[in-house]
Design a protein around this motif. Structure first.
Motif, PDB file in Angstrom:
ATOM      1  N   ASP A 247       0.867  -1.178   0.000  1.00 38.44           N
ATOM      2  CA  ASP A 247       0.000   0.000   0.000  1.00 38.44           C
ATOM      3  C   ASP A 247       0.900   1.222   0.000  1.00 38.44           C
ATOM      4  N   LEU A 248       0.952   1.925  -1.121  1.00 35.52           N
ATOM      5  CA  LEU A 248       1.809   3.095  -1.250  1.00 35.52           C
ATOM      6  C   LEU A 248       1.036   4.403  -1.168  1.00 35.52           C
ATOM      7  N   THR A 249      -0.203   4.349  -0.677  1.00 35.04           N
ATOM      8  CA  THR A 249      -0.950   5.586  -0.478  1.00 35.04           C
ATOM      9  C   THR A 249      -0.301   6.401   0.639  1.00 35.04           C
ATOM     10  N   PRO A 250      -0.480   7.728   0.625  1.00 38.11           N
ATOM     11  CA  PRO A 250       0.170   8.563   1.640  1.00 38.11           C
ATOM     12  C   PRO A 250      -0.282   8.188   3.051  1.00 38.11           C
ATOM     13  N   PRO A 251       0.627   8.237   4.020  1.00 38.40           N
ATOM     14  CA  PRO A 251       0.263   7.943   5.403  1.00 38.40           C
ATOM     15  C   PRO A 251      -0.559   9.072   6.008  1.00 38.40           C
ATOM     16  N   ALA A 252      -1.089   8.815   7.196  1.00 38.14           N
ATOM     17  CA  ALA A 252      -1.817   9.847   7.932  1.00 38.14           C
ATOM     18  C   ALA A 252      -0.869  11.003   8.241  1.00 38.14           C
ATOM     19  N   VAL A 253      -1.416  12.216   8.198  1.00 38.84           N
ATOM     20  CA  VAL A 253      -0.616  13.415   8.437  1.00 38.84           C
ATOM     21  C   VAL A 253      -0.454  13.642   9.933  1.00 38.84           C
ATOM     22  N   ALA A 313       9.437  14.761   5.725  1.00 41.01           N
ATOM     23  CA  ALA A 313      10.005  14.958   4.395  1.00 41.01           C
ATOM     24  C   ALA A 313       9.824  16.394   3.954  1.00 41.01           C
ATOM     25  N   GLU A 314      10.702  16.833   3.060  1.00 38.32           N
ATOM     26  CA  GLU A 314      10.580  18.203   2.575  1.00 38.32           C
ATOM     27  C   GLU A 314       9.475  18.350   1.547  1.00 38.32           C
ATOM     28  N   SER A 315       9.031  17.232   0.942  1.00 41.18           N
ATOM     29  CA  SER A 315       7.990  17.301  -0.078  1.00 41.18           C
ATOM     30  C   SER A 315       7.217  15.997  -0.134  1.00 41.18           C
ATOM     31  N   ALA A 316       6.041  16.050  -0.740  1.00 42.05           N
ATOM     32  CA  ALA A 316       5.245  14.840  -0.928  1.00 42.05           C
ATOM     33  C   ALA A 316       5.981  13.850  -1.824  1.00 42.05           C
ATOM     34  N   GLU A 317       6.749  14.359  -2.781  1.00 51.79           N
ATOM     35  CA  GLU A 317       7.494  13.489  -3.687  1.00 51.79           C
ATOM     36  C   GLU A 317       8.594  12.746  -2.939  1.00 51.79           C
ATOM     37  N   GLN A 318       9.285  13.430  -2.061  1.00 57.86           N
ATOM     38  CA  GLN A 318      10.332  12.786  -1.264  1.00 57.86           C
ATOM     39  C   GLN A 318       9.733  11.718  -0.356  1.00 57.86           C
ATOM     40  N   LEU A 319       8.590  12.011   0.229  1.00 60.31           N
ATOM     41  CA  LEU A 319       7.909  11.047   1.091  1.00 60.31           C
ATOM     42  C   LEU A 319       7.498   9.812   0.298  1.00 60.31           C
ATOM     43  N   ALA A 320       6.919  10.006  -0.882  1.00 63.33           N
ATOM     44  CA  ALA A 320       6.466   8.881  -1.690  1.00 63.33           C
ATOM     45  C   ALA A 320       7.630   7.996  -2.116  1.00 63.33           C
ATOM     46  N   ALA A 321       8.754   8.611  -2.486  1.00 66.96           N
ATOM     47  CA  ALA A 321       9.929   7.828  -2.878  1.00 66.96           C
ATOM     48  C   ALA A 321      10.463   7.026  -1.701  1.00 66.96           C
ATOM     49  N   ALA A 322      10.427   7.603  -0.512  1.00 65.47           N
ATOM     50  CA  ALA A 322      10.893   6.885   0.675  1.00 65.47           C
ATOM     51  C   ALA A 322       9.976   5.716   1.001  1.00 65.47           C
ATOM     52  N   GLN A 323       8.673   5.922   0.903  1.00 68.79           N
ATOM     53  CA  GLN A 323       7.743   4.809   1.126  1.00 68.79           C
ATOM     54  C   GLN A 323       8.038   3.653   0.184  1.00 68.79           C
ATOM     55  N   ARG A 324       8.295   3.976  -1.049  1.00 65.14           N
ATOM     56  CA  ARG A 324       8.577   2.952  -2.063  1.00 65.14           C
ATOM     57  C   ARG A 324       9.834   2.167  -1.684  1.00 65.14           C
ATOM     58  N   GLU A 325      10.873   2.883  -1.236  1.00 59.73           N
ATOM     59  CA  GLU A 325      12.093   2.183  -0.821  1.00 59.73           C
ATOM     60  C   GLU A 325      11.843   1.295   0.391  1.00 59.73           C
ATOM     61  N   LEU A 326      11.076   1.787   1.342  1.00 60.74           N
ATOM     62  CA  LEU A 326      10.929   1.062   2.598  1.00 60.74           C
ATOM     63  C   LEU A 326      10.084  -0.198   2.456  1.00 60.74           C
ATOM     64  N   VAL A 327       9.078  -0.188   1.588  1.00 61.61           N
ATOM     65  CA  VAL A 327       8.293  -1.421   1.428  1.00 61.61           C
ATOM     66  C   VAL A 327       9.144  -2.540   0.846  1.00 61.61           C
ATOM     67  N   ARG A 328      10.209  -2.180   0.152  1.00 57.50           N
ATOM     68  CA  ARG A 328      11.086  -3.204  -0.424  1.00 57.50           C
ATOM     69  C   ARG A 328      11.800  -4.014   0.643  1.00 57.50           C
TER      70      ARG A 328
END
Length: 455
Positions: A247-253, A313-328
């Motif tokens: 699940d790569l949807t954004p986490p709760a804020v 994260a400094e941006s939503a894009e940085q957060l999304a890329a980190a989520q992608r790395e971490l699920v791996r």
């Protein structure tokens, strides 16, 4: 005609592959975020008909099971691998048609060594070998490490690696492309790749597994094995059980109050910004793992397994890329997250914390002196090549458990280039220690006038 597309997984130092013809294709050792594999197939206009694993992976969670489910592909796994899901078991010599119109087939070759069940796959065009997907067997200039399964099997598997490398070199033409999964930064490799591409012929001329006798090779291989990331203990079981969809949807804020509450509860709050920005101003108690570095490897290595993590994260894009790395690596869902300016992550009337950065020249002007502690957080093998006289050595992946071993004083922490020193500095800062992060290449230490000794 056939194609082979490489899917880079740079944070983990791995590669996956998509290979096929005009209509259908096979995915080899796919990462857990399977959307990029599906996108690669869409760009080629092909259907993924087969998904194959070279072995049950120890360094990442596979996307193979989910990719096969989503695409309807046949899922091929070495027959010797003990898994808990339905798959097509593959044995030595088995052939699988990948694209009949293009004359493409895969031939399984048993190549034990990295694991007992490891299997390589030879891509053949009209019966001629053109590429070999070697997984963790024969890598570029090296081989996969043999010590990840069971300590008592290590030497036996090292000798099996030697035999497997020789089998591939003997059976395949010199111009066969060697396409490994590991070796580009992965700790599954016994050393790092000697280049970006290779062939069987090049490996025969340069790979130690093919140029040395077996006893010399095994002795050198075993002597060079380094630390094993702690999270590897969880990867094999997850892959054998069958990983769940991601699940790569954004986490709760999380607002400032929630960030403070999670820190107070002993959870990890991870700041993904670059180390310069973190040192200049960060939430007190947070730790710094740069999104642009080996985020997944080092965070998964250090964090107590299963501990909730909040990402800043400094941006939503940085957060999304980190989520992608971490699920791996099996860190599936952040507990919460926040983006934007660091000042918004602290409560009203609370200040951001900070610590200084420095170079080895700065350190040379103050060391040795009372109250100055030099902390080397490189791995043991790196320190063996030279260290600053009088420095304390605690590898970064053990630091959070050994903070009480650091003498009193201001801690000047260094690694080889700065990234791991920043992680260590953030851990020390969170623990209340006075710290200076040395953001410099270690080669500069001696030139700055510091006394560097050989181990």
């Amino acid at each position: 005609m056939f194609f082979v597309d490489t899917i880079e997984v740079p944070g983990l130092g791995n590669r996956s592959y998509l290979a096929g013809g005009g209509r259908t294709a096979v995915a080899v050792d796919p990462p857990r975020d399977i959307d990029q594999v599906i996108a690669a197939a869409a760009r080629r206009g092909v259907r993924i008909s087969h998904v194959v694993e070279t072995h049950v992976h120890n360094d990442y969670v596979t996307g193979g099971l989910e990719l096969a489910r989503v695409t309807g592909a046949a899922y091929l796994v070495p027959a010797g691998a003990a898994v808990s899901f339905e798959r097509l078991p593959v044995g030595d010599g088995d052939r699988t048609v990948i694209d009949a119109d293009s004359g493409l087939t895969l031939r399984a070759v048993a190549t034990p060594g990295h694991t007992p069940h490891h299997t390589s796959y030879v891509l053949e065009e009209s019966g001629t070998a053109v590429s070999v997907f070697t997984g963790g067997s024969l890598l570029i200039g090296t081989v996969g490490r043999p010590d990840l399964v069971e300590p008592r099997l290590t030497e036996r598997l090292a000798r099996a690696q030697y035999a497997s490398a020789h089998r591939l070199a003997t059976e395949l033409p010199d111009d066969t492309a060697v396409l490994p999964t590991h070796g580009f930064g992965s700790f599954c490799a016994s050393s790092q790749a000697a280049g970006e591409s290779s062939t069987i012929g090049k490996e025969k001329a340069s790979n130690g597994a093919l140029t040395r006798d077996v006893d010399t090779f095994v002795a050198d291989l075993l002597a060079g094995l380094g630390d094993i990331p702690a999270y590897y203990a969880h990867m094999g079981p997850a892959n054998a059980a069958g990983p769940a969809p991601v699940d790569l949807t954004p986490p709760a804020v999380a607002d400032a109050d929630e960030i403070a509450a999670r820190l107070a509860a002993g959870e990890w709050v991870v700041d993904l910004r670059n180390r310069v920005a973190f040192a200049a101003g960060h939430v007190a108690g947070s730790v710094n793992f740069e999104a642009g570095g080996q985020l997944a490897t080092y965070l998964a290595w250090l964090i107590p397994w299963g501990k909730p993590v909040t990402l800043l994260a400094e941006s939503a894009e940085q957060l999304a890329a980190a989520q992608r790395e971490l699920v791996r690596v099996g860190i599936d869902r952040p507990a919460a997250a926040a983006t934007g300016e660091a000042g918004r992550w602290v409560r009203e009337n609370e200040a951001l914390a900070s610590f200084p950065r420095a170079t080895f020249a700065d350190l040379a002007g103050r060391y040795p002196a009372d109250g100055v502690v030099v902390l080397d957080v490189r791995r043991t093998a790196e320190r063996a090549g030279g260290f600053i006289e009088g420095s304390v050595h605690i590898p970064v992946h053990t630091l959070h458990r050994r903070l009480d071993e650091i003498p009193e004083g201001t801690v000047w922490v260094h690694c080889a280039g700065g990234m791991r020193a920043a992680i260590a500095a953030s851990l020390l800062d969170a623990a209340g220690r006075a710290v200076v992060a040395v953001d410099d290449g270690f080669d500069a230490a001696g030139n700055a006038g510091l006394t560097v000794r050989a181990a």
